[in-house]
Design a protein around this motif. Structure first.
Motif, mmCIF file in Angstrom:
data_model
loop_
_atom_site.group_PDB
_atom_site.id
_atom_site.type_symbol
_atom_site.label_atom_id
_atom_site.label_comp_id
_atom_site.label_asym_id
_atom_site.label_seq_id
_atom_site.Cartn_x
_atom_site.Cartn_y
_atom_site.Cartn_z
ATOM 1 N N VAL A 99 43.096 37.770 43.632
ATOM 2 C CA VAL A 99 41.936 38.525 44.118
ATOM 3 C C VAL A 99 42.420 39.800 44.795
ATOM 4 O O VAL A 99 43.291 39.735 45.647
ATOM 5 C CB VAL A 99 41.132 37.676 45.126
ATOM 6 N N LEU A 104 33.015 28.456 50.656
ATOM 7 C CA LEU A 104 32.213 29.200 49.692
ATOM 8 C C LEU A 104 32.860 29.248 48.309
ATOM 9 O O LEU A 104 32.426 29.988 47.434
ATOM 10 C CB LEU A 104 32.018 30.641 50.181
ATOM 11 N N ALA A 105 33.930 28.463 48.131
ATOM 12 C CA ALA A 105 34.699 28.583 46.895
ATOM 13 C C ALA A 105 33.864 28.272 45.658
ATOM 14 O O ALA A 105 33.036 27.369 45.658
ATOM 15 C CB ALA A 105 35.905 27.645 46.953
ATOM 16 N N CYS A 108 37.035 31.796 41.802
ATOM 17 C CA CYS A 108 37.987 32.193 42.845
ATOM 18 C C CYS A 108 39.414 31.845 42.478
ATOM 19 O O CYS A 108 40.356 32.489 42.910
ATOM 20 C CB CYS A 108 37.650 31.502 44.158
ATOM 21 N N ARG A 161 33.579 36.846 46.243
ATOM 22 C CA ARG A 161 32.153 36.846 46.513
ATOM 23 C C ARG A 161 31.768 37.879 47.571
ATOM 24 O O ARG A 161 30.681 37.815 48.153
ATOM 25 C CB ARG A 161 31.723 35.458 46.971
HETATM 26 S S1 SF4 Z 1 37.588 34.252 46.832
HETATM 27 FE FE1 SF4 Z 1 36.328 34.233 48.617
HETATM 28 S S2 SF4 Z 1 34.825 32.643 48.247
HETATM 29 FE FE2 SF4 Z 1 36.429 32.380 46.759
HETATM 30 S S3 SF4 Z 1 37.770 30.893 47.678
HETATM 31 FE FE3 SF4 Z 1 38.569 32.877 48.203
HETATM 32 S S4 SF4 Z 1 37.659 33.348 50.120
HETATM 33 FE FE4 SF4 Z 1 36.496 31.668 49.299
#
Ligand code: SF4
Ligand code: ATP
Ligand code: SF4
Ligand code: MG
Lengths: 314, 354, 644
Positions: free
Chosen positions: C622, C612-613, C617, C637
């Motif tokens: 994060v 889902l990247a 990201c 996300r």
């Molecule tokens: S932030 Fe979520 S969607 Fe984005 S790469 Fe990491 S796990 Fe995947």
């Protein structure tokens, strides 16, 4: 433990026998044969034959060996060719000197080596550790007889704290005896200590990094207990092996150190026997070394079993 | 599923001597392996320990037999015997109907062209001082006579491509690859001789969970495309179920149960198989809690640490169904309805535990 | 060690060079040895005087312009004699070591590879000779064959060859157990190819290191023999001979002993240092990590002040048994960089609750556990974060106080039960030591309590087991003992680091039942580390999923299984083969591999493998954010409708 001890003891018998065979063979494989060595290269063939018959050299080898071993077991290794007296007598007279040196040197080496090794291993990478490691590296490279010479020059010749040469038997005057062997023992002990430091340090570090030490820390028992009870014993196992091999080496190093201090040990007769091909004398000294080695190895095996239950209970 | 059951019936019969066609690719009869206890030069030797006792099974061409059981059960010893890495003390091994248990010299080399291996530990199974190109190419040279050079490199690159690796790994050392990549190299090496049987000894258990499925898929694809036969050893029942047509369960050197995978999972005939199934956790909270309760009932009373007699059923000290006869005589191998066989006294009497 | 510890993307040879270059002392030593051999070769041309040309008018002189190292009792130039001595000694040593290798290595290879009777016979003979001091062996041979230098060195070489036999054989035995040798056999290669092409290259580095060390030993023996007057004859100026001559003038002119003695010592030292360096550089699993003892404390201090207050405010109720906030563990890496192995771990654990910590190998689960106990192994350190046990901050506690809590309030069971028990102490000692330290029991009380504990973990025949050693237990029994030790003082928090991964499934079931029973009895909180989702499903109330040093998702077990809210959790759950899944021959996979710590992305660590990247990201770290009832996830996300 008793069973283990007896097994080890029993295992030394074939070892000693094999050594005696080796020692015996030394005499028989002399180029030209013993008779030629005894009589010199110019001897006439007839005299050689006569002597060979006299010495029983025409018998089959096993017979000769059995005869020789029988005599040896009765404490008769024959007469030295050059000294013209019984080999056993010569060795018994000179043995205490060499033994004092070997044991004394070993004691100094073990005590000093273990202490410094532990200190260094407790804080690897620290200033103390680096200093000890550096000194140990130099110590290992130092020829024992050179160290002996340097010690003699400084402490005996210049400071006159100890006699530079000579030996006083223990029975005669214990204080003088101690003074006469102090420098030689130090000369043997320091390189030995250096060797033990290196082994102790590295095995201590390895053990301290092991899982079971981590687990011991995790149970919250005091630090000194973790170190003394959980780490030390395991760290000693490889050190004991090194000590075992070193004992034999110290015994032979003492040859050179005896020469430096002019001590009446077995050094001079060993060299004499090699240079002059005095076979009975050589056999005597080699057999003696072998005996010493076997006995010390037995001790080592026993302490090994004491330290390591896996060996003992196998 | 019906087809596979039928197939099983065929080769189960065959391993007991009835004439049948087509023959299984690999069949092992009454295999026995003993390990001499360590002995010293001047000591009397101790009685040998038996690692594998009278084990018989066979694998039809192009299929997979899953061999499961706990550590020490003798799975790897069976594999090593088939690979001719271990001396066997009894029994025969047939490949394509030919007895291979006493081959040597050129014939053994020829045999080695047909049977290859993928080991569990990808960190020790590749020579750390050889580059991948050499590791894979070596066997091409040995068995197909292609000298090192551009032609061999092409062949190596082709093999690497088949296992999903780029040719750039050819001049890497094993150290520089990840566990999954190494295992792919091990597979490529096995493929280099174009074997017909690959013995996979726990090929995924040293790998990360997310890598395991990559390797499993690769093995399945290769089987489909090249018609390979697998002996797949694992202690992971879910994995075994996923990959194998038939299943064989070992316990302390004995093959205690075998049969079509579906049958063994649905109707385990041996108490040990049943305990294994009950003990394998499934990733589903509600079901696993239920299963755990059932498992506790079965295994709570049992104690694997109690010694057992040599003549008894090896499972007697842990078996909830144990009877007097179990402690006295070793159960014989009997057939199971639905395919396969079992070694258990209770099976004949129809006992089960609930 | 995993790939993480090694520098990547470098070829093998380059890495060996890199490691060698780290061994500065060894390089200097190698330079010195090279110099010695150059001198040995060109000696006659550079020596200012002949070795035997004496000038009786200038005997026993100190260093001067004419004679840099002075003269001896016959007025011969010492420097020249040392130079000629170099030629002799280095040559003799080379000769002896080569003889030792040529004799020893093939015999060792053969004995080690073939094994069995041959091996035992060879080793018995070798041990026989090995037990004797090499100098005695040499003396025996010399007595028979005569005292020319060549015989002497041949004898020394023979005496030393036993060392190479032992060493080669030992390594060959180890190597033979490696699977690649089995692989080579299955590949149909012959014995000769396997030994020469497969085994030898792998043991060669260690042999080379050993050869360097043996050079030192041989030099010492040669010097000793010459000193004793055996070996080099009077006309041959060897170092030992020079030293022996100086002995007669020690009283009058001690300096005479210095140059030759120093020459011997320096040469031996150089060989030893080279050997040590080679050993470290060529050893198979060397981790080159420089220590930074000093930095550790300072770092922790400053950073803790920055975050401490913040962390403390997050601790909620007195129900919380263990609270970890923003935990960070670093190790020194290559090129003086720091590698973060645990990045930002926050967990809390209520009394009587079981929290599962799942993740793949190398994700930092064990390190988190060790850091919680204040046991991060040596070069690593806790660089940030707080750990509170029952409301008490542990990261600032001195070691002595931490020890009082460890094993009493909070304890740990490890995966490898054997290696976490001390092999040379009885079970009794290892069980009673913590009891006596924490509860002040005397030895009889402690023994009784230990018996109770062993009964609790259902170890059969506890009386007998108490007096046994770990190697007498099976894996399952050892793990029971480990568990008994951890439960000894009824801790309020038990950390179980994969306690069943090394066990068979049936035994695993029993251990899990034991844990559940103990928890019911003592009401402790359990942090259960595992990579097996089945165990999580059975045992845990809540679960935390770890990926590459970070917690990526936490929540109640049923919720996480039913509706994972992080792409990694979701993908991982999908790849698991279930016991009841049939038919499909292709499993869904997560592409790629878990990267080693130094390659972790600045943004989301899962970015390179995530289905889902999106570019966002990979931009910033994060944070872990709350998504509903007791559920947190670390995904950009996470809030998007329809994705979950
Ligand atoms: S932030 Fe979520 S969607 Fe984005 S790469 Fe990491 S796990 Fe995947
Ligand atoms: N002593 C050490 N020095 C340097 N790095 C280390 C050390 N110990 C562990 N590491 C690294 O720390 C990272 C996390 O390791 P950790 O053992 O915590 O993982 P884990 O999740 O417990 O894995 P596993 O499932 O294999 O037990 C790994 O990349 C590992 O290589
Ligand atoms: S034979 Fe008896 S002990 Fe063995 S598995 Fe069957 S019922 Fe259990
Ligand atoms: Mg771990």
């Amino acid at each position: 433990m008793l069973k283990y001890g007896l097994t080890r003891l029993a295992a030394t018998v074939p070892l000693l026998l094999a050594m005696s065979v080796l020692v015996f063979l030394v005499a028989t494989i002399m180029p030209g044969g013993i008779a030629v060595v005894l009589l010199g290269d110019n001897a006439s063939p007839e005299t050689v034959t006569v002597l060979e018959a006299q010495l029983g050299l025409n018998d089959p080898l096993p017979v000769q060996y059995a005869r020789w071993l029988g005599n040896a077991l009765q404490g008769n290794l024959g007469d030295s060719w050059t000294l013209k007296e019984p080999v056993v007598g010569v060795i018994v007279r000179r043995m205490p000197v060499t033994l004092s040196l070997a044991v004394g040197g070993m004691l100094i080496g073990i005590i000093l080596g273990l202490m410094l090794g532990i200190i260094a291993g407790l804080r690897p990478g620290s200033g103390v550790d680096r200093l000890i490691t550096l000194i140990a590296s130099i110590g290992v490279a130092m020829p024992a007889f050179w160290l002996a010479m340097l010690l003699a020059v400084y402490f005996a010749v210049q400071l006159r704290w100890f006699p530079a040469i000579g030996y006083t038997p223990l029975g005669e005057d214990p204080v003088k005896w101690l003074r006469s062997i102090t420098l030689p023992c130090i000369a043997l002990g320091l390189p030995t200590a250096a060797l033990i430091v290196r082994q102790m340090r590295s095995s201590f570090i390895t053990v301290l990094q092991s899982r079971y030490i981590l687990a011991a820390h995790a149970t919250g028992i005091p630090l000194w207990q973790v170190v003394s009870r959980y780490a030390l014993r395991n760290a000693l196992v490889p050190v004991v092996t090194v000590i075992g091999f070193r004992l034999a080496v110290v015994f032979s190093l003492s040859l050179a150190v005896e020469q430096v201090f002019n001590l009446p040990g077995i050094a001079s007769i060993t060299i004499r026997s090699v240079m002059m091909r005095d076979i009975p004398l050589l056999q005597g000294t080699v057999l003696l070394t072998a005996l010493f080695v076997v006995v010390t190895n037995l001790l080592i095996d026993l302490s090994y079993g004491w330290l390591n239950p896996r060996v003992r209970l196998a | 599923m019906n087809a596979s059951t039928a197939m099983w019936d065929k080769f189960a019969n065959l391993s007991y001597g009835y004439s049948m066609t087509p023959p299984p690719f690999l069949s092992v009869r009454d295999l026995r392996v003993e390990f001499a206890a360590r002995q010293l030069l001047f000591h009397r030797s101790r009685p040998p320990t038996r690692a594998v006792n009278n084990v018989s099974f066979s694998i039809p061409t192009g299929q997979t037999l899953g061999l499961v059981g706990e550590s020490g059960a003798g799975k790897s010893t069976v594999a090593r015997a088939i690979l001719r890495l271990t001396q066997i003390q009894g029994g025969q091994i047939f490949i394509d109907g030919r007895n291979v248990s006493s081959l040597s010299g050129a014939q053994l080399t020829e045999y080695r062209r047909q049977v290859q291996v993928v080991f569990q530990d990808p960190y020790s199974s590749l020579n750390p001082s050889h580059v991948i190109g050499e590791i894979v190419g070596e066997l091409i040279t040995r068995h197909r006579g292609v000298r090192p050079g551009a032609a061999r490199d092409e062949m190596v690159a082709g093999l690497l491509q088949r296992v999903g690796l780029g040719r750039f790994v050819m001049d890497r050392l094993p150290d520089e690859l990840s566990g999954g990549q190494r295992q792919r190299v091990a597979i490529a090496r096995a493929l280099a001789v174009e074997p017909r049987l690959i013995v996979c000894d726990e090929p995924t258990s040293a790998l990360d969970v997310s890598i395991q499925s990559q390797i499993i898929n690769l093995l399945a694809d290769l089987q489909a495309s090249a018609g390979l036969t697998y002996l797949f050893i694992t202690h992971n029942l879910a994995m075994a179920r996923h990959i194998s047509h038939n299943l064989a369960v070992m316990y302390l050197g004995y093959l205690v149960e075998s049969g079509p995978t579906e049958r063994v999972f649905a109707h385990p005939a041996h108490p040990y198989t049943e305990m294994l199934l009950a003990s394998s956790p499934v990733p589903d909270p509600a079901r696993q809690r239920e299963r755990a309760a059932a498992r506790s009932r079965i295994s709570r009373s049992t104690n694997p640490e109690i010694a057992i007699a040599v003549t008894s059923c090896p499972f007697a000290n842990r078996c909830p169904l144990v009877m007097d006869v179990c402690r006295k005589t070793m159960p014989a191998q009997t057939e199971v309805s639905g395919g396969g066989s079992v070694r258990c006294h209770a099976h004949a009497t129809g006992l089960t535990f609930t | 060690m995993t790939d993480a510890a090694k520098p990547r993307g470098v070829s093998g040879q380059a890495r060996v060079w890199w490691r060698l270059r780290q061994q500065r002392l060894a390089l200097i030593a190698a330079g010195y040895i090279l110099l010695l051999y150059v001198v040995a070769i060109i000696g006659p041309w550079i020596a200012p005087y002949g070795p035997m040309t004496g000038d009786l008018r200038s005997t026993l002189q100190g260093p001067s312009i004419a004679h840099w190292l002075g003269t001896d009792h016959l007025g011969r130039d010492i420097l020249s004699q040392i130079i000629y001595g170099t030629r002799l000694s280095m040559w003799a040593a080379l000769e002896a070591v080569l003889i030792a290798i040529i004799l020893g290595v093939p015999i060792g290879l053969l004995a080690g590879y073939v094994g069995g009777k041959l091996d035992r016979a060879v080793m018995w003979a070798v041990d026989l000779i090995f037990a004797l001091p090499p100098i005695m062996v040499a003396l025996g041979i010399i007595a028979v064959l005569g005292t020319t230098l060549d015989t002497v060195m041949a004898a020394v070489g023979f005496a030393f060859s036993t060392r190479f036999v032992r060493l080669t054989r030992g390594m060959t035995l180890t190597e033979r157990e490696e699977l690649y040798v089995d692989g080579a056999r299955v590949g149909g290669l012959d014995v000769w190819t396997i030994v020469s092409h497969h085994i030898l290259p792998n043991i060669a580095p260690a042999l080379i290191a050993q050869a360097a060390l043996q050079f030192g030993g041989v030099l010492l023996i040669e010097a000793t023999l010459s000193f004793l007057g055996i070996g080099a004859s009077l006309e041959q100026p060897s170092w030992g001979r020079l030293l022996s001559q100086s002995r007669d003038y020690m009283d009058a002119y001690p300096f005479l002993a210095i140059p030759s003695g120093a020459a011997i010592m320096l040469a031996v030292l150089a060989f030893n240092l080279l050997g040590d360096g080679l050993h470290t550089a060529l050893g198979r699993d060397t981790i080159v990590a420089k220590r930074k003892t000093k930095r550790r404390k300072g770092d922790t201090e400053t950073q803790r002040h920055g975050d401490g207050s913040n962390a403390r405010s997050l601790i909620k109720t007195n129900m919380t048994a263990l609270a970890i906030q923003g935990l960070q563990v670093r190790f020194p890496g290559a090129q003086n960089r720091e590698i973060e192995i645990v990045c930002d771990v926050s967990l809390d654990l209520k009394s009587g609750e079981t929290l599962g910590l799942v993740g793949e190998s190398g994700s930092g689960k064990s390190m988190t556990a060790l850091a919680t106990l204040g046991l991060v192994p040596a070069p690593g350190w806790i660089s940030n974060g707080s750990v509170q046990l029952g409301g008490r901050e542990l990261t600032t506690l001195p070691d002595s106080e931490l020890r009082r809590l460890r094993g009493k309030e909070m304890s740990i069971v490890f995966q490898d039960s054997f290696t976490s028990l001390n092999p040379s102490l009885t079970i009794e000692t290892q069980l009673t030591d913590p009891l006596r330290a924490h509860l002040g029991l005397n030895s009889r009380q402690a023994r009784e309590r230990a018996l109770e504990l062993l009964a609790l973990v259902q170890l059969p025949d506890p009386q007998r087991r108490l007096n046994e050693y770990p190697h007498q237990l099976s894996g399952g029994m050892a793990q029971r003992v480990g568990l008994a030790r951890a439960l000894a003082c009824q801790p309020s928090v038990l950390i179980a680091d994969e306690p069943t991964s090394a066990l068979d499934v049936t035994v695993q079931g029993q251990i899990l039942d034991l844990l559940k029973d103990a928890q019911r009895k003592f009401g402790m909180a359990i942090l259960f580390i595992t990579h097996d989702w089945g165990i999580v499903a059975e045992l845990c109330d809540r679960v935390a999923v770890m990926y590459a040093g970070e917690i990526v998702e936490t929540g109640k077990v049923d919720g996480v299984f039913a509706h994972p809210r992080h792409p990694y959790t979701r993908a991982l759950l999908a790849t698991l083969p279930g016991l009841d899944r049939t038919g499909t021959r292709s499993v869904p996979v997560i592409p790629g591999v878990v990267p080693p710590p130094q390659d972790w992305h600045k943004g989301c660590h899962f970015y390179p493998r995530c289905a889902l990247a999106i570019p966002a990201c990979n931009r910033n770290p994060v944070p872990l954010t709350s998504v509903g009832d007791d559920r947190q996830t670390r995904c950009v996300r996470a809030g998007e409708e329809g994705l979950w």
